[in-house]
Design a protein around this motif. Structure first.
Motif, PDB file in Angstrom:
ATOM      1  N   GLN A 106      10.917  49.071  21.512  1.00 24.58           N
ATOM      2  CA  GLN A 106      11.783  49.657  20.492  1.00 24.58           C
ATOM      3  C   GLN A 106      10.970  50.564  19.574  1.00 24.58           C
ATOM      4  O   GLN A 106      11.421  51.632  19.173  1.00 24.58           O
ATOM      5  CB  GLN A 106      12.453  48.554  19.685  1.00 24.58           C
ATOM      6  CG  GLN A 106      13.388  49.062  18.602  1.00 24.58           C
ATOM      7  CD  GLN A 106      14.012  47.921  17.819  1.00 24.58           C
ATOM      8  OE1 GLN A 106      14.089  46.791  18.286  1.00 24.58           O
ATOM      9  NE2 GLN A 106      14.449  48.217  16.616  1.00 24.58           N
ATOM     10  N   GLU A 183      16.407  48.078  23.152  1.00 23.61           N
ATOM     11  CA  GLU A 183      17.289  48.918  22.343  1.00 23.61           C
ATOM     12  C   GLU A 183      17.220  50.393  22.759  1.00 23.61           C
ATOM     13  O   GLU A 183      16.950  51.274  21.928  1.00 23.61           O
ATOM     14  CB  GLU A 183      16.928  48.776  20.858  1.00 23.61           C
ATOM     15  CG  GLU A 183      17.132  47.399  20.288  1.00 23.61           C
ATOM     16  CD  GLU A 183      18.610  47.031  20.138  1.00 23.61           C
ATOM     17  OE1 GLU A 183      19.455  47.928  20.165  1.00 23.61           O
ATOM     18  OE2 GLU A 183      18.900  45.843  20.015  1.00 23.61           O
ATOM     19  N   THR A 185      19.446  52.628  23.484  1.00 25.55           N
ATOM     20  CA  THR A 185      20.500  53.570  23.079  1.00 25.55           C
ATOM     21  C   THR A 185      20.563  53.771  21.568  1.00 25.55           C
ATOM     22  O   THR A 185      21.455  54.444  21.067  1.00 25.55           O
ATOM     23  CB  THR A 185      21.877  53.074  23.555  1.00 25.55           C
ATOM     24  OG1 THR A 185      22.212  51.864  22.863  1.00 25.55           O
ATOM     25  CG2 THR A 185      21.878  52.829  25.050  1.00 25.55           C
ATOM     26  N   SER A 214      19.875  44.767  23.853  1.00 28.14           N
ATOM     27  CA  SER A 214      20.693  45.597  22.979  1.00 28.14           C
ATOM     28  C   SER A 214      21.476  44.728  22.010  1.00 28.14           C
ATOM     29  O   SER A 214      21.752  43.555  22.286  1.00 28.14           O
ATOM     30  CB  SER A 214      21.665  46.459  23.793  1.00 28.14           C
ATOM     31  OG  SER A 214      22.470  47.253  22.948  1.00 28.14           O
ATOM     32  N   LYS A 216      24.282  46.368  20.759  1.00 26.99           N
ATOM     33  CA  LYS A 216      25.572  47.037  20.871  1.00 26.99           C
ATOM     34  C   LYS A 216      26.347  46.395  22.018  1.00 26.99           C
ATOM     35  O   LYS A 216      26.186  46.745  23.180  1.00 26.99           O
ATOM     36  CB  LYS A 216      25.375  48.529  21.104  1.00 26.99           C
ATOM     37  CG  LYS A 216      24.649  49.213  19.948  1.00 26.99           C
ATOM     38  CD  LYS A 216      24.492  50.703  20.182  1.00 26.99           C
ATOM     39  CE  LYS A 216      23.802  51.382  19.014  1.00 26.99           C
ATOM     40  NZ  LYS A 216      23.648  52.837  19.217  1.00 26.99           N
ATOM     41  N   GLU A 219      28.311  48.334  24.662  1.00 26.82           N
ATOM     42  CA  GLU A 219      27.463  48.985  25.664  1.00 26.82           C
ATOM     43  C   GLU A 219      26.945  47.977  26.676  1.00 26.82           C
ATOM     44  O   GLU A 219      26.879  48.272  27.879  1.00 26.82           O
ATOM     45  CB  GLU A 219      26.295  49.683  24.971  1.00 26.82           C
ATOM     46  CG  GLU A 219      26.708  50.847  24.111  1.00 26.82           C
ATOM     47  CD  GLU A 219      25.543  51.541  23.445  1.00 26.82           C
ATOM     48  OE1 GLU A 219      25.774  52.551  22.767  1.00 26.82           O
ATOM     49  OE2 GLU A 219      24.399  51.078  23.612  1.00 26.82           O
TER      50      GLU A 219
END
Length: 562
Positions: A106, A183, A185, A214, A216, A219
């Motif tokens: 990240q 991470e 995106t 992630s 999110k 996603e």
């Protein structure tokens, strides 16, 4: 599903993921202890070859520690690691690379003073040399996966999005068959996320395995073939994405529903807190201007959101406002005071709060304890200093302040004396936000305030920003999370090639319209003359009486600014 079951009132909870074929990765009984905390406890995880396997959990749950163990950065105290059916002792990243594992962190592992080519070949000089062979290989990989990487560009000149693509290319350059993405995106617009997911599916079709971390959840459900949930250091569930909703996944992670960034009623006043007037910034290396005639006003009680693909001038705009760079033309007013030529310290002392884009590079001293980090940027304030002239650090007062921040902002740490580098990313972010918000700033410059944090920490950060907004804080919010921008902002502007678009109304703009403006396909609000059909009631009419509506599209040609 194994472990806890979410409270799904509709019945038929998430389905357990079904494994097919050979396992690329199998972890059994992985346990890792640090002083005062057990990061991983009896972790069990199986990842099939040729799949995208998502790993989710709140900050501090142990995801990053587990991935560092798999990449050889840390060694487990207990447990076994199997790669392609063979038990491996991964004592270093070199061992992991030799086993076909690559990791994109990240927080990027790049040297700013080197070119892209030099960063990619560093430590892998024997693969394709350091000259034309390496350059050709980089271009081949870049073209094959749409990474748009220029081998001879200096990394220091690149934005966050480009740096991430370089990290992905580094992994592919070394021939990884198992790719860990942490991470990936966080800095991408919706169209770029779709392109990345297409690339992941292509990698999968070629037999490569992707482990995808992630926060999110939408996603995760879109791209993953299987999902493992980690809570408080151990695996609590493995689910099939086709049988689980984001709400159920959030309940598994943190025991609550997904938060909403909705700001509810308008609190915007007519009192200008920050005015950016005609700011331009020349590129010292020549070429186009980094900032091109930026005009922007933030009022008390207003959140102005800035959307844009990384590298279009966001970082430069923040640096000019904070006094890190001197603008070529234009001026900046804090209230009615011109601060254009002030130093960073003077601007901070005048009431400017700052949440940096990269917390590791610009927000924290990773090897310093939490209480020393709380002083950063506020070292001249009475709460942190003592003695004649305020030249001595008041350690006891700073420690009391840190204890308050830890309590109020739910920073999960065994002690205020541990280093900030030992905290998870979300807890580091909460420490920074607590440090800034406790000073009751007049204006807050917030660059990606929830990047890399879990849904629970997101909700807490949003609540703090909304509460300060109600008390008259003016906020410049720069974010790659369009849900966050639409939910928190009173007005949204798009930055493209150093210029700002007209205003977008967050109540009516769509993610697709913002994404199109961010990529240059459209640079003005869509159909502003049409009736304003508000689709999200909580923020229904954010503008105060007497303020102007969205600018007419006919006054803004593509590529121009206000």
């Amino acid at each position: 599903m194994t472990g806890d079951k979410p409270g799904d009132k509709s019945g038929g909870g998430p389905l357990r993921a079904v494994h097919h074929g050979a396992a690329a990765v199998r972890l059994e009984g992985i346990t890792k202890r640090f002083p005062g905390v057990v990061a991983n406890k009896d972790i069990a995880l199986t990842v099939d070859k040729g799949t995208v396997h998502a790993i989710v959990g709140e900050n501090g749950a142990g995801k990053s520690t587990l991935m560092k163990i798999l990449y050889g950065v840390q060694q487990p105290d207990e447990g076994t690691i199997e790669i392609d059916g063979t038990v491996r002792q991964l004592r270093s990243p070199a061992d992991a690379i030799a086993a076909g594992i690559g990791m994109v962190f990240q927080h990027f592992q790049l040297a700013d003073n080197l070119t892209v080519l030099e960063n990619v070949v560093l430590g892998a000089e024997r693969l394709h040399g350091i000259g034309e062979g390496a350059r050709a290989k980089i271009r081949e990989i870049s073209d094959a996966y749409g990474l748009d990487v220029r081998p001879d560009a200096l990394v220091a000149d690149l934005g966050v999005g480009a740096r991430q693509r370089i990290e992905i290319l580094k992994v592919l350059y070394r021939g990884a068959r198992i790719i860990i993405l942490d991470e990936p995106t966080a800095v991408l617009v919706p169209q770029e996320v779709d392109e990345l997911f297409d690339n992941l599916r292509e990698l999968k079709s070629e037999g490569l395995t992707v482990m995808f971390i992630s926060h999110k959840l939408d996603e995760v459900l879109k791209v993953a073939d299987a999902i493992t949930v980690i809570r408080r250091g151990t695996t609590v569930a493995e689910v099939d994405p086709s049988g689980v909703t984001p709400r159920q996944l959030a309940e598994l992670m943190v025991g609550s529903e997904l938060p909403s960034p909705s700001t509810e009623e308008s609190t915007v006043t007519r009192t200008p807190m920050l005015t950016v007037d005609g700011i331009s910034l020349d590129d010292p290396a020549g070429g186009r201007e980094l900032l091109d005639g930026i005009d922007l006003t933030i009022h008390a009680g207003e959140v102005v959101g800035i959307a844009g693909v990384e590298g279009n001038g966001q970082a430069e705009l923040v640096e000019v406002i904070m006094g890190m760079r001197e603008p070529t033309t234009g001026r900046i007013l804090l209230g009615d005071v011109d601060i254009s030529d002030w130093q960073v310290r003077e601007i901070r002392e005048a009431g400017m709060g700052y949440i940096p884009e990269d917390r590791h590079r610009h927000g924290l001293l990773l090897e310093a304890p939490l209480w020393e980090n709380v002083i950063l940027g506020h070292q001249t304030e009475s709460v942190n200093v003592s003695g004649p002239g305020g030249v001595l650090v008041n350690a006891s007062a700073a420690k009391r302040e840190t204890e308050t921040i830890v309590e109020e902002f739910d920073v999960r740490t065994p002690s205020i004396n541990v280093t900030s580098g030992s905290l998870s990313g979300g807890n580091q972010q909460k420490l920074i936000i607590g440090r800034e918000m406790r000073r009751n700033p007049r204006v807050l410059i917030a660059a990606h305030p929830t990047r890399g944090v879990d849904v629970g920490a997101q909700a807490a950060i949003w609540d703090h920003i909304k509460a300060a907004r109600r008390n008259g804080l003016g906020v410049l919010l720069i974010s790659a999370d369009l849900e966050e921008l639409v939910g928190l902002s009173d007005t949204i502007r798009v930055i493209l090639r150093g210029g700002l678009s007209g205003e977008f109304d967050p109540d009516v703009v769509t993610r697709e319209e913002l994404g199109a403006a961010m990529t240059g396909a459209q640079t003005t609000p869509a159909d502003p003359a049409a009736p304003a059909t508000h689709t999200t009631s909580p923020a229904a009419d954010r503008r105060p009486e007497g303020t102007t509506d969205v600018p007419d599209a006919g006054t803004h040609d593509e590529g121009t600014t206000r």
